[in-house]
Structure formats: structure tokens, C-alpha cells
Write a protein that holds these residues in place. Structure first.
Motif, PDB file in Angstrom:
ATOM      1  N   ASN A  90       0.825  -1.212   0.000  1.00 35.75           N
ATOM      2  CA  ASN A  90       0.000   0.000   0.000  1.00 35.75           C
ATOM      3  C   ASN A  90       0.858   1.261   0.000  1.00 35.75           C
ATOM      4  O   ASN A  90       0.560   2.230  -0.699  1.00 35.75           O
ATOM      5  N   ALA A  94       0.904   4.115  -2.964  1.00 35.30           N
ATOM      6  CA  ALA A  94       0.639   5.525  -2.659  1.00 35.30           C
ATOM      7  C   ALA A  94       1.833   6.408  -2.981  1.00 35.30           C
ATOM      8  O   ALA A  94       1.676   7.492  -3.562  1.00 35.30           O
ATOM      9  N   SER A  95       3.034   5.973  -2.651  1.00 34.13           N
ATOM     10  CA  SER A  95       4.208   6.806  -2.909  1.00 34.13           C
ATOM     11  C   SER A  95       4.471   6.950  -4.403  1.00 34.13           C
ATOM     12  O   SER A  95       4.920   8.007  -4.856  1.00 34.13           O
ATOM     13  N   VAL A  97       2.139   7.142  -6.743  1.00 37.36           N
ATOM     14  CA  VAL A  97       1.182   8.171  -7.186  1.00 37.36           C
ATOM     15  C   VAL A  97       1.636   9.550  -6.706  1.00 37.36           C
ATOM     16  O   VAL A  97       1.635  10.523  -7.472  1.00 37.36           O
ATOM     17  N   LEU A  98       2.030   9.642  -5.476  1.00 37.82           N
ATOM     18  CA  LEU A  98       2.449  10.939  -4.927  1.00 37.82           C
ATOM     19  C   LEU A  98       3.725  11.451  -5.588  1.00 37.82           C
ATOM     20  O   LEU A  98       3.860  12.657  -5.829  1.00 37.82           O
ATOM     21  N   TRP A 104       5.861  13.647  -3.187  1.00 34.29           N
ATOM     22  CA  TRP A 104       6.613  12.678  -2.379  1.00 34.29           C
ATOM     23  C   TRP A 104       8.045  12.692  -2.878  1.00 34.29           C
ATOM     24  O   TRP A 104       8.278  12.738  -4.084  1.00 34.29           O
TER      25      TRP A 104
END
Length: 112
Positions: A90, A94-95, A97-98, A104
Motif C-alpha cells: 500500500n 501511494a508513494s 502516485v504521490l 513525495w
């Protein structure tokens, strides 16, 4: 799995602990973010024992009070490994996408 349960599993994976020892280790690992209340602590411990993820290790008397120690079982360790893999996947998603949105740091920059 809640953050509290996850951190309790990590604490018990390190070594057998009594309730207060679990509370202190979780507080330390979470850098003060997760404070276990007594009702939560023993509710989760009872559930871990009922599910076969933890078991009683030993009891001792300390300053006139009974301390019951708990340890993870093989099934508890396996559950911790699986949950850690799930959380890591997860975080990776998320990282990614960021990073694409410039929110990020790149791997060479370290995590914020």
C-alpha cells in the motif's frame, strides 16, 4: 487489522511481554502516537489468544501483583508477516502516485 493490533503483534514478536510492557513498547515504536488503554490492550490480547495468534508465556509476581506474559505463536508471526507485506504494498502504491504528482520525495531524497 488496526494500527494498535499491528503494533502489539510487533511488540510480541520481539519477545514475550506483560501488558504494561506491551503498552510501553507500542508507545515507543509509535513515537507517542499510539497510547493503548487498558481495556483496548486486554481486549486485543484476549482476541489474539482466542484466534491462536498469541499465547500465555508465563506468570510472575512483581511487587505483589501478578504479571502475565504473552508471546506470539507461529500463526501470529505469519499474520504479522502478511500484514507487513500488505502495508508495504500500500505504501509503495501511494508513494508512486504521490511521486508522479511531485508530492513525495524521490527514493534518493529520503522519505518525508
Amino acid at each position: 487489522m488496526s494500527e494498535q493490533t499491528f503494533l502489539m503483534l510487533v511488540a510480541l514478536e520481539e519477545e514475550p511481554r506483560h501488558g504494561y510492557g506491551v503498552v510501553q513498547r507500542v508507545l515507543e515504536m509509535s513515537e507517542g502516537r499510539v497510547r493503548l488503554r487498558v481495556g483496548t490492550l486486554y481486549g486485543v490480547l484476549d482476541r489474539l489468544v482466542a484466534d491462536g495468534w498469541a499465547e500465555h508465556d508465563r506468570e510472575e509476581i512483581h511487587q505483589g501483583r501478578l504479571r502475565r506474559y504473552y508471546r506470539l505463536t507461529g500463526a501470529g508471526s505469519a499474520a504479522l508477516v502478511e500484514q507487513t507485506r500488505r502495508l508495504a504494498a500500500n505504501v509503495d502504491a501511494a508513494s508512486t502516485v504521490l511521486r508522479a504528482r511531485g508530492q513525495w520525495p524521490r527514493a534518493t531524497e529520503g522519505r518525508a
